[in-house]
Design a protein around this motif. Structure first.
Motif, PDB file in Angstrom:
ATOM      1  N   LEU A 194       0.825  -1.207   0.000  1.00  0.00           N
ATOM      2  CA  LEU A 194       0.000   0.000   0.000  1.00  0.00           C
ATOM      3  C   LEU A 194       0.860   1.259   0.000  1.00  0.00           C
ATOM      4  CD1 LEU A 194      -2.886  -0.944   2.469  1.00  0.00           C
ATOM      5  CD2 LEU A 194      -2.971  -0.793  -0.021  1.00  0.00           C
ATOM      6  N   LYS A 195       1.817   1.296   0.930  1.00  0.00           N
ATOM      7  CA  LYS A 195       2.681   2.474   0.986  1.00  0.00           C
ATOM      8  C   LYS A 195       3.564   2.570  -0.252  1.00  0.00           C
ATOM      9  CE  LYS A 195       4.560   1.548   4.926  1.00  0.00           C
ATOM     10  NZ  LYS A 195       5.435   1.700   6.119  1.00  0.00           N
ATOM     11  N   SER A 198       1.616   3.947  -3.054  1.00  0.00           N
ATOM     12  CA  SER A 198       1.395   5.388  -2.909  1.00  0.00           C
ATOM     13  C   SER A 198       2.643   6.186  -3.265  1.00  0.00           C
ATOM     14  CB  SER A 198       0.961   5.696  -1.468  1.00  0.00           C
ATOM     15  OG  SER A 198       0.778   7.076  -1.283  1.00  0.00           O
ATOM     16  N   LEU A 201       3.121   6.416  -6.958  1.00  0.00           N
ATOM     17  CA  LEU A 201       2.251   7.386  -7.626  1.00  0.00           C
ATOM     18  C   LEU A 201       2.659   8.833  -7.372  1.00  0.00           C
ATOM     19  CD1 LEU A 201      -1.232   5.731  -6.974  1.00  0.00           C
ATOM     20  CD2 LEU A 201       0.047   5.809  -9.126  1.00  0.00           C
ATOM     21  N   ALA A 203       3.126  10.313  -4.190  1.00  0.00           N
ATOM     22  CA  ALA A 203       2.692  10.895  -2.929  1.00  0.00           C
ATOM     23  C   ALA A 203       3.874  11.014  -1.974  1.00  0.00           C
ATOM     24  CB  ALA A 203       1.605  10.025  -2.299  1.00  0.00           C
ATOM     25  N   GLN A 207       1.446  12.562   2.917  1.00  0.00           N
ATOM     26  CA  GLN A 207       0.240  12.259   2.148  1.00  0.00           C
ATOM     27  C   GLN A 207      -0.111  10.781   2.226  1.00  0.00           C
ATOM     28  OE1 GLN A 207       1.426  13.758  -1.695  1.00  0.00           O
ATOM     29  NE2 GLN A 207       0.356  15.718  -1.407  1.00  0.00           N
ATOM     30  N   THR A 208       0.899   9.922   2.210  1.00  0.00           N
ATOM     31  CA  THR A 208       0.664   8.485   2.338  1.00  0.00           C
ATOM     32  C   THR A 208       0.097   8.148   3.712  1.00  0.00           C
ATOM     33  OG1 THR A 208       2.472   8.031   0.809  1.00  0.00           O
ATOM     34  CG2 THR A 208       1.753   6.223   2.236  1.00  0.00           C
ATOM     35  N   ARG A 211      -3.632   9.745   3.975  1.00  0.00           N
ATOM     36  CA  ARG A 211      -4.580   9.335   2.938  1.00  0.00           C
ATOM     37  C   ARG A 211      -4.651   7.819   2.736  1.00  0.00           C
ATOM     38  NH1 ARG A 211      -3.843  13.713  -2.056  1.00  0.00           N
ATOM     39  NH2 ARG A 211      -4.522  15.558  -0.866  1.00  0.00           N
ATOM     40  N   ILE A 212      -3.597   7.109   3.129  1.00  0.00           N
ATOM     41  CA  ILE A 212      -3.575   5.658   2.930  1.00  0.00           C
ATOM     42  C   ILE A 212      -3.504   4.920   4.264  1.00  0.00           C
ATOM     43  CG2 ILE A 212      -2.363   3.737   1.862  1.00  0.00           C
ATOM     44  CD1 ILE A 212      -3.660   5.622  -0.143  1.00  0.00           C
TER      45      ILE A 212
END
Length: 308
Positions: A194-195, A198, A201, A203, A207-208, A211-212
Motif C-alpha cells: 500500500l505504501k 502510494s 504514484l 505521494a 500524504q501516504t 490518505r492511505i
C-alpha cells in the motif's frame, strides 16, 4: 507365515507408537475444555452475583429504575432515602470521554512516529518507555496528580484544582499505553504494497500517512480508543484522589465531581449487606458491568469492520 508374523509385529509396534500421541492429544483437549468451562462459569457467576445484588434495589427496596438513572440527589441516609445516580454516571462518562480525547491524538501520533517515521529507533527506545506506564500502580498516578496536576490547575485556573479536568488528565496518562500499543500493532501490520504503491504514484510520506495508512487502519485505531475508554471508565483509586468526590453534576471542568467507581469504593465498606444503601451501590456496579459489555460489543463491531 513368517511374512504375516512380521507384518503383525510392525502393526502392533506402530499402534503402540501412536498410543502416547493419541493420549497426549486427548489430555490436551480435556484440559482445554476444563479451562474453558471454568472461564465460562466464572464469568456467569460474576454476572449473576452482580445482577442479583444490583436488581435487589428495584425488586426488594422498591426504588424506581428511572429515579436511580436520572435522579440528581444521592442521600442514602435521608428520610426517605434518595438514590439518584446521574451525577456519578455523568462523572464517569465525562472523565472517560475527555481522557480519550486527550490520549487518542497522543497515542496515535506516537504510534505513527514509531512505525512510519522512525521505526528503528522509535520502537527500540520509545515503545518500551510508553509500555512502562502500564505497569505503574494507579495509586502512584493519583499521588502524582494530587501533587503536580492539581496545584498546576489551581495556579492557572479558578477553583481548587480538583475536578473533572484533573481526573481526565490523570486518566489520559493511564490509558495512553493501551491506545499506543494497539495503534502501533495496527500500523505495523499494514498490508504490504500500500505504501509502496502510494510512493510510486508520487505521494509524499505525509500524504501516504493521512490518505492511505490512517484510513486503512482506522477501525483498529478506534478499537484502541474504545479499550482505553473502558480502562478509564473502570478506574477508581487514581480518579478518586483528584476529582473531589462531590455527588453533584459540575457546571465546569474545574468543579468537584464523582464517578461510579469512586462512589462504590468510598461507601461499600461502610454499609451493611442487604440494606437499601448497599443494594444501591451494587446497582452502580451493575451499571459499570453493563457499560463494560457495551464497550466489548463496540470493540467487536470495530474488529469486524477491520477484517473486512
Amino acid at each position: 507365515m513368517e511374512q504375516t508374523a512380521v507384518k503383525g509385529q510392525k502393526t502392533n509396534s506402530k499402534s503402540a507408537f501412536m498410543k502416547p500421541h493419541i493420549r497426549e492429544e486427548w489430555v490436551g483437549r480435556v484440559y482445554t475444555f476444563i479451562c474453558i468451562l471454568i472461564l465460562i462459569a466464572t464469568i456467569l457467576a460474576i454476572v449473576y452475583f452482580v445482577a442479583s445484588k444490583g436488581l435487589s434495589t428495584f425488586i426488594t427496596n422498591g426504588v424506581n429504575i428511572g429515579d436511580l438513572l436520572t435522579g440528581l440527589k444521592w442521600d442514602p441516609e435521608g428520610e426517605p432515602a434518595v438514590f439518584g445516580a446521574l451525577p456519578f454516571i455523568f462523572g464517569s462518562f465525562s472523565t472517560s470521554l475527555l481522557a480519550a480525547l486527550i490520549a487518542a491524538p497522543l497515542g496515535c501520533c506516537a504510534a505513527i512516529f514509531m512505525t512510519q517515521i522512525m521505526p528503528g529507533a522509535g520502537r527500540r527506545y520509545m515503545q518500551p518507555v510508553i509500555e512502562l506506564l502500564a505497569g505503574i500502580p494507579s495509586v502512584v498516578y493519583g499521588f502524582v496528580g494530587l501533587s503536580v496536576i492539581v496545584p498546576m490547575l489551581r495556579a492557572v485556573f479558578p477553583g481548587q484544582g480538583i475536578g473533572i479536568l484533573a481526573g481526565s488528565l490523570v486518566l489520559a496518562v493511564m490509558i495512553l499505553p493501551t491506545i499506543t500499543s494497539i495503534a502501533t500493532d495496527a500500523l505495523a501490520s499494514l498490508p504490504g504494497g500500500l505504501k509502496e504503491g502510494s510512493f510510486a504514484l508520487g505521494a509524499t510520506r505525509w500524504q501516504t500517512i493521512y490518505r492511505i495508512v490512517l484510513p486503512t487502519t482506522l477501525p483498529a485505531l478506534l478499537t484502541g480508543v474504545v479499550l482505553g475508554m473502558a480502562r478509564a471508565f473502570g478506574e477508581a483509586l487514581a480518579v478518586q484522589m483528584v476529582i473531589g468526590n462531590a455527588p453533584h453534576i459540575p457546571r465546569s471542568l474545574f468543579e468537584s465531581a464523582s464517578t461510579l467507581t469512586s462512589a462504590i469504593t468510598l461507601s461499600m465498606g461502610n454499609t451493611i449487606s442487604g440494606t437499601a444503601h448497599n443494594n444501591a451501590l451494587w446497582s452502580l456496579a451493575l451499571i459499570l458491568l453493563t457499560m463494560t459489555f457495551v464497550f466489548v460489543f463496540v470493540v467487536r463491531v470495530l474488529e469486524r469492520r477491520n477484517h473486512r
